[in-house]
Design an enzyme around this catalytic site. Structure first.
Site, PDB file in Angstrom:
ATOM      1  N   GLU A 271      45.058  43.717  35.874  1.00 57.49           N
ATOM      2  CA  GLU A 271      44.302  44.766  35.201  1.00 57.49           C
ATOM      3  C   GLU A 271      45.122  45.458  34.125  1.00 57.49           C
ATOM      4  O   GLU A 271      44.576  46.017  33.172  1.00 57.49           O
ATOM      5  CB  GLU A 271      43.839  45.823  36.220  1.00 57.49           C
ATOM      6  CG  GLU A 271      42.368  45.741  36.505  1.00 57.49           C
ATOM      7  CD  GLU A 271      41.863  46.834  37.442  1.00 57.49           C
ATOM      8  OE1 GLU A 271      40.815  46.602  38.040  1.00 57.49           O
ATOM      9  OE2 GLU A 271      42.499  47.889  37.600  1.00 57.49           O
TER      10      GLU A 271
ATOM     11  N   HIS B 154      51.063  22.876  51.249  1.00 56.36           N
ATOM     12  CA  HIS B 154      50.223  21.755  51.688  1.00 56.36           C
ATOM     13  C   HIS B 154      48.858  21.765  51.015  1.00 56.36           C
ATOM     14  O   HIS B 154      47.950  21.060  51.430  1.00 56.36           O
ATOM     15  CB  HIS B 154      50.092  21.782  53.217  1.00 56.36           C
ATOM     16  CG  HIS B 154      51.434  21.641  53.886  1.00 56.36           C
ATOM     17  ND1 HIS B 154      51.894  20.461  54.409  1.00 56.36           N
ATOM     18  CD2 HIS B 154      52.436  22.544  54.055  1.00 56.36           C
ATOM     19  CE1 HIS B 154      53.111  20.635  54.892  1.00 56.36           C
ATOM     20  NE2 HIS B 154      53.471  21.895  54.690  1.00 56.36           N
TER      21      HIS B 154
ATOM     22  N   LYS C 290      29.986  46.129  35.488  1.00 57.02           N
ATOM     23  CA  LYS C 290      29.233  47.259  36.041  1.00 57.02           C
ATOM     24  C   LYS C 290      28.008  47.549  35.176  1.00 57.02           C
ATOM     25  O   LYS C 290      26.905  47.756  35.693  1.00 57.02           O
ATOM     26  CB  LYS C 290      30.111  48.520  36.076  1.00 57.02           C
ATOM     27  CG  LYS C 290      31.229  48.467  37.096  1.00 57.02           C
ATOM     28  CD  LYS C 290      31.924  49.812  37.185  1.00 57.02           C
ATOM     29  CE  LYS C 290      33.188  49.712  38.008  1.00 57.02           C
ATOM     30  NZ  LYS C 290      33.996  50.911  37.959  1.00 57.02           N
TER      31      LYS C 290
HETATM   32  O1  PA5 Z   1      42.126  50.033  38.583  1.00 58.53           O
HETATM   33  C1  PA5 Z   1      41.036  50.566  38.579  1.00 58.53           C
HETATM   34  O2  PA5 Z   1      40.871  51.674  38.077  1.00 58.53           O
HETATM   35  C2  PA5 Z   1      39.844  49.957  39.271  1.00 58.53           C
HETATM   36  O3  PA5 Z   1      40.007  48.677  39.708  1.00 58.53           O
HETATM   37  C3  PA5 Z   1      39.535  50.867  40.438  1.00 58.53           C
HETATM   38  O4  PA5 Z   1      40.644  50.864  41.306  1.00 58.53           O
HETATM   39  C4  PA5 Z   1      38.301  50.470  41.211  1.00 58.53           C
HETATM   40  O5  PA5 Z   1      37.232  50.220  40.324  1.00 58.53           O
HETATM   41  C5  PA5 Z   1      37.899  51.592  42.163  1.00 58.53           C
HETATM   42  O6  PA5 Z   1      37.582  52.737  41.445  1.00 58.53           O
HETATM   43  P1  PA5 Z   1      37.282  54.117  42.139  1.00 58.53           P
HETATM   44  O7  PA5 Z   1      38.472  54.542  42.898  1.00 58.53           O
HETATM   45  O8  PA5 Z   1      36.954  55.062  41.019  1.00 58.53           O
HETATM   46  O9  PA5 Z   1      36.082  53.921  43.047  1.00 58.53           O
END
Ligand code: PA5
Length: 443
Positions: free
Chosen positions: A285, A306, A420
């Site tokens: 990310e 394996h 989303k």
């Molecule tokens: O790194 C990020 O911001 C995302 O992957 C969030 O961790 C994930 O979408 C969860 O978000 P939230 O804590 O707002 O529910």
């Protein structure tokens, strides 16, 4: 101070190629520490270990203790950064058979809200019937669909099982200080809450209550975990030959620029499976942007020797590997001697299992190096809280440095929003009418 984790890059790439990038890495470290580059409003994690005081730790430990007393099962609800850090640390420390109730250090820890599996949620609800269970609901935004669905189901179940007032005592919410649906609900229902700072992104939040509360509920020493991170924060604050975050960031960027586009995080201890999942989110990310970035992959060895072993040894030469090697297992077990010796194993009778595992690691490393897979190696003394705290902070800081070297903003995640938007459009969520109309034309 505990012994530090160590990094060996001598089998990765020519020293000159790494040295050439050290000035860039030093510069990137300065941007992280001085907060003067893109994403600088998401750098609250940088000095988080040193800012985490005894008062917060004791508040978390007290909330954890209350849950441990009230609950036989605790479900931690969250996704991405609100899930993976706690899962990684708990799995690394837990008995391998804890899920079956073996060697309990605390309540059975379950996770929900990290998928939208109907079977998963149904079967979880079935398991929780008549159990004394509690919920930690974690969402920084407070609006993420997956955890919201899981929380709606489990909250309703808990309230039916024990009544609304008692349920409220077994629910802890971790969310934004002021914003979001979860904050509003928590305030209305009177849940115990902890705050996720605005300046700490999800994937950097394991050392906040997001990770610390579930880890403490599971029975582990969050003071030692944070202390390990504090030690690493001190050790990595200054550029220099011993700064392993600079060395790691410089080596992986040198490899990337030489055509190695995939990094495989390798473990030889199955307890690190979810640590690799946490690492994949952290690096994926942070770096996968603007059509750039090393693809983070992971294998559990020797299991995956394996399956994926063939590809890694002989497939396209676009990969390098980073091995996490745990020096000391927590337990001792030797291979028994056998009179008949039909399996031919007597030549290693009396040797520890870990002796064989370590030689499998060495043999694989040598084969991979000979086969054109550059090898970085991180050694960690043991799977204990302090060393995991070191490892977490090391990877976080190296990620910030590495992302800036790559030329991206390592602290945003614009791509996560795309799915989303489409999902809300397909679900015809109020407010998405135009998107719904447009996306339906594409079906
Ligand atoms: O790194 C990020 O911001 C995302 O992957 C969030 O961790 C994930 O979408 C969860 O978000 P939230 O804590 O707002 O529910």
């Amino acid at each position: 101070m505990d012994k530090h984790i160590a990094l060996d890059i001598k089998n990765a790439i020519a020293p000159a190629a790494v040295e050439a990038l050290v000035p860039e890495a030093v510069d990137a470290l300065a941007h992280v520490l001085n907060a003067d580059a893109p994403g600088n409003d998401f750098l609250g994690w940088v000095d988080l270990p040193s800012r985490t005081d005894a008062a917060l730790l004791s508040e978390i430990n007290a909330a954890a203790q209350a849950m441990r007393e009230r609950c036989d099962v605790v479900v931690s609800i969250g996704i991405g950064g609100s899930y993976l850090g706690a899962k990684a640390v708990i799995e690394a420390l837990n008995d391998s058979f804890a899920a079956y109730g073996h060697c309990p250090k605390g309540p059975v820890m379950l996770f929900a809200g990290q998928n939208i599996g109907e079977d998963y949620l149904y079967e979880m609800q079935d398991y929780l019937k008549d159990k004394r269970f509690g919920i930690i609901v974690i969402s920084k935004s407070g609006t993420t669909t997956e955890p919201a669905i899981a929380f709606r189901l489990l909250k309703e179940q808990l309230e039916k099982q024990v009544g609304r007032a008692e349920a409220a005592k077994s629910i802890v919410a971790i969310t934004d200080a002021k914003r979001g649906a979860l904050r509003k609900l928590a305030d209305e229902e009177g849940y115990k809450t902890f705050v996720i700072e605005d300046s700490v992104g999800g994937r950097f939040s394991v050392l906040t209550p997001v990770g610390l509360l579930p880890i403490a509920v599971a029975g582990y020493d969050i003071d030692a975990l944070v202390k390990g991170a504090q030690d690493m924060q001190k050790s990595l604050a200054a550029p220099g030959p011993d700064n392993i975050a600079i060395a790691y960031a410089a080596a992986r960027n040198a490899l990337y620029r030489s055509g190695k586009k995939i990094e495989i995080l390798v473990n030889y201890n199955p307890k690190l499976h979810y640590f690799a999942e946490w690492w994949k989110q952290l690096y994926g990310e942070s770096e996968g942007k603007d059509h750039k970035g090393i693809f983070p992959a992971a294998v559990d060895n020797t299991t995956d020797l394996h399956s994926m072993g063939q590809w890694i040894q002989d497939g396209e030469r676009t990969i390098f590997e980073t091995v996490i090697s745990v020096e000391n297992p927590a337990r001792e077990l030797a291979i028994p001697s056998d009179e008949a010796n039909l399996d031919g194993l007597n030549y290693i009778a009396g040797k520890r299992i870990d002796y064989v595992n370590k030689l499998a690691e060495t043999g694989t490393r040598l084969a991979h190096i000979a086969g054109g897979v550059p090898n970085l190696r991180i050694t960690i003394t043991a799977l204990q809280e302090a060393y995991l705290g070191q490892l977490i902070y090391f990877f976080e800081l190296a990620c910030g440095i590495s992302g800036y070297m790559l030329g991206v903003n390592p602290f945003n995640q614009p791509g996560v929003e795309d799915y989303k938007r489409n999902m809300f459009a397909l679900l015809a969520k109020p407010g998405y009418e135009k998107e719904t109309e447009e996306i339906r034309k594409r079906l």
